[in-house]
Design an enzyme around this catalytic site. Sequence first.
Site, PDB file in Angstrom:
ATOM      1  N   ASP A  57       0.774  -1.196   0.032  1.00 41.16           N
ATOM      2  CA  ASP A  57       0.011  -0.080  -0.063  1.00 41.16           C
ATOM      3  C   ASP A  57       0.725   1.096  -0.057  1.00 41.16           C
ATOM      4  O   ASP A  57       0.681   2.341   0.763  1.00 41.16           O
ATOM      5  CB  ASP A  57      -0.939   0.033   1.289  1.00 41.16           C
ATOM      6  CG  ASP A  57      -1.652  -1.435   1.412  1.00 41.16           C
ATOM      7  OD1 ASP A  57      -2.406  -1.792   0.392  1.00 41.16           O
ATOM      8  OD2 ASP A  57      -1.664  -1.761   2.612  1.00 41.16           O
ATOM      9  N   GLU A 267     -11.834  -0.097  -3.079  1.00 40.39           N
ATOM     10  CA  GLU A 267     -10.908   0.444  -2.085  1.00 40.39           C
ATOM     11  C   GLU A 267      -9.855   1.373  -2.861  1.00 40.39           C
ATOM     12  O   GLU A 267      -9.864   1.345  -4.040  1.00 40.39           O
ATOM     13  CB  GLU A 267     -10.515  -0.553  -1.148  1.00 40.39           C
ATOM     14  CG  GLU A 267      -9.848  -1.745  -2.102  1.00 40.39           C
ATOM     15  CD  GLU A 267      -9.378  -3.058  -1.076  1.00 40.39           C
ATOM     16  OE1 GLU A 267      -9.659  -2.935  -0.014  1.00 40.39           O
ATOM     17  OE2 GLU A 267      -8.391  -3.798  -1.743  1.00 40.39           O
TER      18      GLU A 267
END
Length: 367
Positions: A57, A267
């Site tokens: 991420d 997301e």
Amino acid sequence: MNKLKQHSALAITIAMLATSTSSCQQQTSTAGAKTTDTTKKIKYLSEPLISEIYTADPSAHVFNGKIYIYPSHDIEAGTPENDNGDHFDMRDYHILSMDSVNGKVTDHGVALSIKDIPWAGRQLWAPDAAFKNGTYYLYFPAKDKQDIFRIGVATSKNPAGPFKAEPKPIEGSYSIDPAVFTDTDGNTYLYYGGIWGGQLQRWNNGNYAADGSKTDSGKEDEPALTAKVAKMSADMLSFDGPVKDVVILGKTGKPLLTKDHDSRFFEGAWMHKYNGKYYFTYSTGDTHFLAYAIGDSPYGPFIYQGTFMEPVQGWTTHHSIIEQKGKWYIYYHDTQLSGKTHLRNIKVTELKHNADGSIQLIKPVLQ
């Protein structure tokens, strides 16, 4: 999930390939991220930026002419795997830096630990960072003591930390994947949200339902759940105004539907501005694409344009996009080092805009 488009077959193929690769790899250490691939069957577009720890991420930024990356820090916590993502049981953040793209990476060590966040219970997921007022701000999701994801903020005078967390999460915040965008006029916005384990589907008009369904799959023909956006206050510690939906419309002007699994938001929101247009980019989650939509305002609405990155090896992808020295780059992750969905490694590759403003397709796995 049903009636997936043809693209979904590729996502499934990549996931199966990742599982196959995992069974053929040998890990030399569970504490670090070095592995030995004995198959050599997969050719990757890019190589991991760091192998001493597992990272995912990656939110990248250029501060003072240097690249700083704010990733999740994956660990082998021994937590059983489930659809809520409990096995993603991260407990601190390490901040990375490098002088140039694909340059030597410096790990600055632990910048913030869950034990130093007064309100947090567990799971430090994907963070992001910003600079304003002479201060660096680290935005992060964590489950509170009631096991509800909130978004917190921590501050530092150094982009590499250490960071000191505020005593409470941002009032009115929930879910995961904060992404901070400061516009050319100086206003800053926070985008956030994630479905399934990210709990976005459990919220309705500011109210949380602990027994909320895993997905909103029972509403296939209704407008899809979408990310949230809020303008940040001058001190960057709270919301300045109401939380709004990030509306994504198809090219016909109608909202994307829940059943549009290859194009709907799931997301991993990110915002970048190119030639005066606002590019809202995100992960389709359960089908593993990165998609983009373009608007004329940081609030949108945004018109869906298509996908710009095919599935990575692993469960899903999560990215950031930055410009440096006249070129654009995308930072992302996959599972090349471990073959395990919860032990990932970050990468970078160039991102190219076409003359008409569209983004060229990126293929992270080369066959």
